[in-house]
Design an enzyme around this catalytic site. Structure first.
Site, mmCIF file in Angstrom:
data_model
loop_
_atom_site.group_PDB
_atom_site.id
_atom_site.type_symbol
_atom_site.label_atom_id
_atom_site.label_comp_id
_atom_site.label_asym_id
_atom_site.label_seq_id
_atom_site.Cartn_x
_atom_site.Cartn_y
_atom_site.Cartn_z
ATOM 1 N N GLU A 6 0.828 -1.210 0.000
ATOM 2 C CA GLU A 6 0.000 0.000 0.000
ATOM 3 C C GLU A 6 0.859 1.256 0.000
ATOM 4 O OE1 GLU A 6 -3.246 -0.307 2.907
ATOM 5 O OE2 GLU A 6 -3.155 1.864 3.128
ATOM 6 N N GLU A 37 -2.991 10.646 2.704
ATOM 7 C CA GLU A 37 -4.157 10.748 3.580
ATOM 8 C C GLU A 37 -4.245 12.157 4.166
ATOM 9 O OE1 GLU A 37 -5.043 6.413 5.453
ATOM 10 O OE2 GLU A 37 -3.091 7.269 5.926
#
Ligand SMILES: *[C@@H]1O[C@H](CO)[C@@H](O)[C@H](O)[C@H]1NC(C)=O
Ligand SMILES: *[C@@H]1O[C@H](CO)[C@@H](O)[C@H](O)[C@H]1NC(C)=O
Ligand SMILES: *[C@@H]1O[C@H](CO)[C@@H](O)[C@H](O)[C@H]1NC(C)=O
Ligand SMILES: *[C@@H]1O[C@H](CO)[C@@H](O)[C@H](O)[C@H]1NC(C)=O
Length: 269
Positions: free
Chosen positions: A119, A123
């Site tokens: 990943e 964010e």
């Protein structure tokens, strides 16, 4: 362009089968996972017009198209939004133009994620409108939380900025508006972060989601800045465009063994 359309239609058709199973089929644990449809090219999607559902799958929630982009909105408890590409890239570039959602406990994200849970993240946590966080995981390894970094970005909720991830087998980079903010080399990921360099074919996932929920663990709630205050809803993230470039030109990616290493990936077509 002809080539691109041919590829994406094929990819999208194959993707429908993949999308139903990809979360439950980890190729480092099983050998019967379906191949990953490849983007195999570069394309920019403007989110001011309806996305082709064969290429982009709204897994959770709805988006609303406006002239400036697609709005990912949370109105009520229990709501969340998740848009996933049916295609995968095997190293490449993701350039997204985003206005983050505001509100404590609310997280806007643009993520690359593979079937074996590698990943690479952007964010935006809704309590701070002048910050974006970068992060990465290898094979879903969350034993330590030392990989996140914080980056200053002005007016992230009011202005679109260019958030670009560059990813190849040697390095990972996070760029904001043309400036390099962070680089992680393959060797650093081995030495400093354990065997956690993301290296398997990944989908693009775009989401506005409530991390500050009572059902989440205390660490997650604290990271998100506290519980979501739904009296402040709606919480809206807007995505103007996304450019995705795949560094391979195949039609499918297949795991050659259970290692999950980039050397084991077979590029078909
Ligand atoms: C969407 O944005 C692109 C890029 O600015 C533009 O070329 C296109 O005409 C827009 N589409 C609509 C429906 O407004
Ligand atoms: C918001 O983020 C900036 C940039 O990382 C940081 O300097 C500032 O302290 C943060 N503010 C809050 C309230 O967390
Ligand atoms: C966005 O940033 C990337 C990385 O710096 C750059 O290559 C790209 O040209 C930028 N996009 C635009 C439209 O300026
Ligand atoms: C998970 O990452 C930590 C460091 O971040 C590392 O020490 C550990 O070996 C990794 N675990 C696996 C299974 O790779």
């Amino acid at each position: 362009m002809k080539n691109f359309l041919a590829l994406t239609v094929l990819a999208a058709l194959a993707g429908n089968a993949v999308a139903q199973t990809h979360t439950s089929c980890d190729p480092t644990k099983r050998t019967d996972c379906p191949p990953d449809p490849a983007l195999g090219t570069q394309h920019t999607w403007y989110f001011n017009e309806t996305l082709d559902p064969r290429i982009w799958n709204m897994e959770t929630g709805d988006i609303v198209y406006t002239p400036e982009g697609a709005e990912f909105t949370i109105h009520n408890p229990g709501q969340s939004t998740l848009l996933t590409s049916n295609f995968y890239i095997f190293f490449g570039v993701v350039e997204s133009w985003v206005k983050m959602a505001t509100g404590q406990g609310i997280v806007s994200s643009v993520v690359l994620e593979s079937d074996d849970l590698d990943e690479i993240d952007w964010e935006w946590v809704g309590y701070n409108m002048s910050e974006v966080q970068s992060n990465f995981y290898g094979k879903g390894n969350t034993t330590t939380w030392n990989r996140g970094r914080y980056h200053h970005v002005p007016n992230a909720a009011d202005e679109f900025h260019n958030y670009t991830t560059y990813w190849d087998h040697e390095k990972l980079q996070w760029w904001i508006d043309g400036s390099l903010h962070r680089q992680v080399n393959y060797g650093d990921a081995l030495a400093v972060y354990g065997k956690n360099f993301p290296q398997s074919p990944s989908q693009v996932k775009i989401s506005n989601w409530p991390a500050g929920l009572p059902s989440n663990d205390q660490g997650t709630i604290a990271w998100a800045g506290g519980l979501v205050d739904y009296s402040q809803a709606p919480f809206t993230m807007t995505v103007q465009s996304v450019r995705v470039q795949d560094f391979h030109t195949g039609s499918e990616y297949i795991y050659g063994d259970k290692s999950g290493s980039w050397q084991s990936i077979i590029v078909k077509g």
